[in-house]
Design a protein around this motif. Structure first.
Motif, PDB file in Angstrom:
ATOM      1  N   VAL A 368       0.469  -0.792   0.334  1.00 22.87           N
ATOM      2  CA  VAL A 368       0.039   0.168   0.034  1.00 22.87           C
ATOM      3  C   VAL A 368       1.058   1.230  -0.105  1.00 22.87           C
ATOM      4  CG1 VAL A 368      -1.771   1.369   1.215  1.00 22.87           C
ATOM      5  CG2 VAL A 368      -2.016  -1.167   1.320  1.00 22.87           C
ATOM      6  N   ARG A 369       2.089   1.645   0.917  1.00 25.08           N
ATOM      7  CA  ARG A 369       2.938   2.729   1.046  1.00 25.08           C
ATOM      8  C   ARG A 369       3.495   2.643  -0.405  1.00 25.08           C
ATOM      9  NH1 ARG A 369       5.759   0.599   4.589  1.00 25.08           N
ATOM     10  NH2 ARG A 369       4.146   0.677   6.288  1.00 25.08           N
ATOM     11  N   ARG A 391     -10.961   8.440  -2.446  1.00 26.51           N
ATOM     12  CA  ARG A 391     -12.036   7.496  -2.956  1.00 26.51           C
ATOM     13  C   ARG A 391     -11.683   6.125  -3.207  1.00 26.51           C
ATOM     14  NH1 ARG A 391     -15.750  11.657  -7.445  1.00 26.51           N
ATOM     15  NH2 ARG A 391     -16.886  12.473  -6.053  1.00 26.51           N
ATOM     16  N   THR A 392     -10.475   5.937  -4.091  1.00 23.15           N
ATOM     17  CA  THR A 392      -9.479   4.937  -4.247  1.00 23.15           C
ATOM     18  C   THR A 392      -9.262   3.991  -3.121  1.00 23.15           C
ATOM     19  OG1 THR A 392      -7.937   5.104  -4.807  1.00 23.15           O
ATOM     20  CG2 THR A 392      -9.385   4.989  -6.605  1.00 23.15           C
ATOM     21  N   LEU A 393      -8.851   4.369  -2.322  1.00 23.64           N
ATOM     22  CA  LEU A 393      -7.893   4.551  -0.369  1.00 23.64           C
ATOM     23  C   LEU A 393      -9.179   4.126   0.399  1.00 23.64           C
ATOM     24  CD1 LEU A 393      -5.012   6.697  -0.249  1.00 23.64           C
ATOM     25  CD2 LEU A 393      -4.943   4.739  -0.516  1.00 23.64           C
ATOM     26  N   ALA A 411      -4.438  -0.457   8.221  1.00 23.44           N
ATOM     27  CA  ALA A 411      -4.103   0.760   9.635  1.00 23.44           C
ATOM     28  C   ALA A 411      -3.121   1.817   8.100  1.00 23.44           C
ATOM     29  CB  ALA A 411      -2.917   0.395  10.258  1.00 23.44           C
ATOM     30  N   GLU A 412      -2.758   1.548   7.751  1.00 18.64           N
ATOM     31  CA  GLU A 412      -1.920   2.172   6.627  1.00 18.64           C
ATOM     32  C   GLU A 412      -2.561   2.332   5.226  1.00 18.64           C
ATOM     33  OE1 GLU A 412       1.453   3.630   4.547  1.00 18.64           O
ATOM     34  OE2 GLU A 412       0.838   2.062   6.046  1.00 18.64           O
ATOM     35  N   LEU A 413      -3.797   2.234   4.815  1.00 16.52           N
ATOM     36  CA  LEU A 413      -5.037   2.554   3.909  1.00 16.52           C
ATOM     37  C   LEU A 413      -5.192   4.121   5.153  1.00 16.52           C
ATOM     38  CD1 LEU A 413      -6.580  -0.266   2.609  1.00 16.52           C
ATOM     39  CD2 LEU A 413      -5.161   1.130   1.279  1.00 16.52           C
ATOM     40  N   ARG A 415      -3.385   5.728   7.407  1.00 20.93           N
ATOM     41  CA  ARG A 415      -2.731   6.283   7.283  1.00 20.93           C
ATOM     42  C   ARG A 415      -2.995   7.638   5.874  1.00 20.93           C
ATOM     43  NH1 ARG A 415       2.198   8.033   6.134  1.00 20.93           N
ATOM     44  NH2 ARG A 415       2.611   6.500   5.290  1.00 20.93           N
ATOM     45  N   GLN A 416      -3.185   6.486   5.059  1.00 19.14           N
ATOM     46  CA  GLN A 416      -2.793   7.708   3.843  1.00 19.14           C
ATOM     47  C   GLN A 416      -3.937   8.192   3.079  1.00 19.14           C
ATOM     48  OE1 GLN A 416      -0.207   7.456   1.609  1.00 19.14           O
ATOM     49  NE2 GLN A 416       1.137   5.953   2.347  1.00 19.14           N
ATOM     50  N   LEU A 417      -4.505   8.115   3.457  1.00 20.26           N
ATOM     51  CA  LEU A 417      -5.931   8.288   3.331  1.00 20.26           C
ATOM     52  C   LEU A 417      -5.902  10.067   4.253  1.00 20.26           C
ATOM     53  CD1 LEU A 417      -9.254   6.285   4.006  1.00 20.26           C
ATOM     54  CD2 LEU A 417      -8.761   8.083   2.338  1.00 20.26           C
ATOM     55  N   ALA A 418      -5.411  10.019   5.593  1.00 24.22           N
ATOM     56  CA  ALA A 418      -4.767  11.205   6.426  1.00 24.22           C
ATOM     57  C   ALA A 418      -4.276  11.811   6.100  1.00 24.22           C
ATOM     58  CB  ALA A 418      -4.736  10.893   7.681  1.00 24.22           C
TER      59      ALA A 418
END
Length: 446
Positions: A368-369, A391-393, A411-413, A415-418
């Motif tokens: 994901v990262r 939207r995809t995340l 949790a990584e998704l 984090r990427q959203l935020a």
């Protein structure tokens, strides 16, 4: 599970080398054209022998005087070799455009195109056939060899059709969507093979908890034999290389870069000198190192190529957010099945008590990262790109949360959203542009 004895290492390593050779030949602009060139030479010799001993009556349509045959063969030979030069020029221009507009790493999709290789081979075969046939024409004879002229005309017509097909294909290949589609399909084929299969690697033991190195002494360190990228690894061959009861830990993974003499693997307890040398040699053979990254086992390389295209599109020099949006969608087409797929265990033990540790293999959170972490940094200044990313995340987060053992990926998704919202704020987007982003993200960042 197959018997993992030292005798079983050779066929596994041989398969790796055959796949590596096949991949290099598929990307070669020389191999297939040379085969077709040799075929043209062989066809001319066969036609000459047949014409010398037989007269084929049903080929009367291609019967002509020797002088006319010489003129026709000369014309075909000159036209084909000239066209071959033009085709090479078109290929070079296509490679330059693709490298400058998209990424140098997508050039492999052009090298692997069979149509271009076949066209070059046909042109060379037609040229060689006609030149050799010219030396076989007897100008004092009543007529030219019928079968030879039939083959020459057939090669000329086939070359013309191949030119039309090549021009149609090369114009379509330059479309960025086609390039991304090919990259995505290659990655999807590897994902379908997870967690164990003929491409990504066979199962070599049962999953176990990763043990800690014991205190029996200093482990044997196997060092990298060369500089380059790790293209393939046979985990079964690596495990079979060490004595029963041993633990071997790979200090690299597919897609990473190795520097000569850096640690490649550690074995404990350390075997005796002779066994250690044999194990080091066999482990080195079980890891294919090359000058470039390939898609033979490397799913992460597909994410790298797509991200390169997206980053180039978001650069001020190009400023093409629409392409960046499509990059995010294509990356997500890879990530959704990848997050659903089980990855190979990072600790496996076979029936002889040998344990293989692969701690550097990517897990779902790291994928994901790698998929979104870099393009996210540059998407904040582009509202439509950032909105597509959010939207995809969010979609991936919702579908991944339903799966077992995916907490780290979820949790990584999150984090990427935020981080996407934070990047948009730092880019200076007004509240009117931030509102759709926070709404699509479900306001998790607040």
């Amino acid at each position: 599970m197959d018997d993992d004895t030292p005798d079983s290492i050779a066929p596994q390593v041989r398969r790796l080398k055959q796949r590596a050779l096949g991949d290099r030949l598929r990307e070669s602009l020389l191999f297939l054209p040379l085969l077709l060139l040799a075929g043209g030479v062989l066809a001319e010799e066969v036609a000459h022998v047949v014409d010398r001993h037989h007269r084929i009556g049903w080929l009367g349509l291609f019967t002509m005087a020797p002088d006319a045959a010489v003129t026709l063969l000369s014309t075909i030979a000159g036209a084909t070799i000239t066209t071959a030069g033009v085709v090479f020029s078109l290929l070079v221009v296509s490679l330059q455009l693709a490298s400058g507009q998209f990424s140098p790493r997508v050039l492999r999709t052009f090298w692997r195109d069979r149509m271009g290789q076949v066209l070059i081979g046909l042109l060379l075969a037609a040229f060689a056939f006609c030149v050799l046939a010219l030396s076989q024409i007897d100008t004092s004879a009543e007529q030219a060899p019928t079968l030879t002229m039939t083959f020459a005309i057939g090669l000329a017509l086939a070359s013309i059709l191949a030119i039309v097909g090549f021009l149609n294909r090369i114009t379509r290949q330059q479309y960025v969507g086609r390039i991304m589609e090919r990259i995505q399909l290659e990655a999807t084929d590897l994902i379908k093979d997870l967690p164990y299969g003929s491409q990504v690697g066979h199962r070599c033991g049962e999953p176990v908890a990763a043990p800690e190195p014991d205190d029996a002494g200093v482990p044997l360190i196997v060092r990298s034999p060369a500089d380059g990228w790790v293209q393939q690894v046979s985990y079964r061959a690596v495990l079979a290389s060490v004595p029963p009861g041993s633990t071997v830990r790979l200090e690299t993974r597919v897609g990473s870069y190795l520097i000569r003499d850096e640690p490649l693997a550690r074995i404990w307890p350390a075997p005796d000198a002779a066994t250690g040398r044999r194990a080091a040699r066999q482990i080195g053979e079980a890891i294919i190192i090359g000058a470039t990254r390939t898609m033979q086992q490397d799913i992460d390389f597909a994410l790298r190529q797509l991200n390169d295209i997206g980053l180039r599109a978001l650069s001020p020099a190009v400023n093409d957010p629409t392409t960046a949006v499509e990059v995010i969608l294509r990356v997500t087409s890879i990530m959704r099945p990848l997050l659903h797929a089980d990855l190979p265990a990072q600790a496996q033990r076979d029936d002889d008590g040998r344990t293989l540790l692969t701690p550097w293999d990517l897990d779902h959170a790291e994928y994901v990262r790698h998929a979104y972490g870099q393009i996210r940094l540059y998407a904040g200044a582009h509202p439509q790109v950032a909105l597509t990313l959010v939207r995809t995340l969010r979609m991936l987060r919702d579908v991944t949360a339903e799966l077992a053992d995916r907490e780290a990926a979820v949790a990584e998704l999150d984090r990427q959203l935020a981080a996407t919202i934070d990047d948009a704020r730092r880019a200076g987007l007004p509240d009117a542009e931030l509102a759709p982003l926070t709404g699509a993200a479900g306001r998790r960042q607040e």
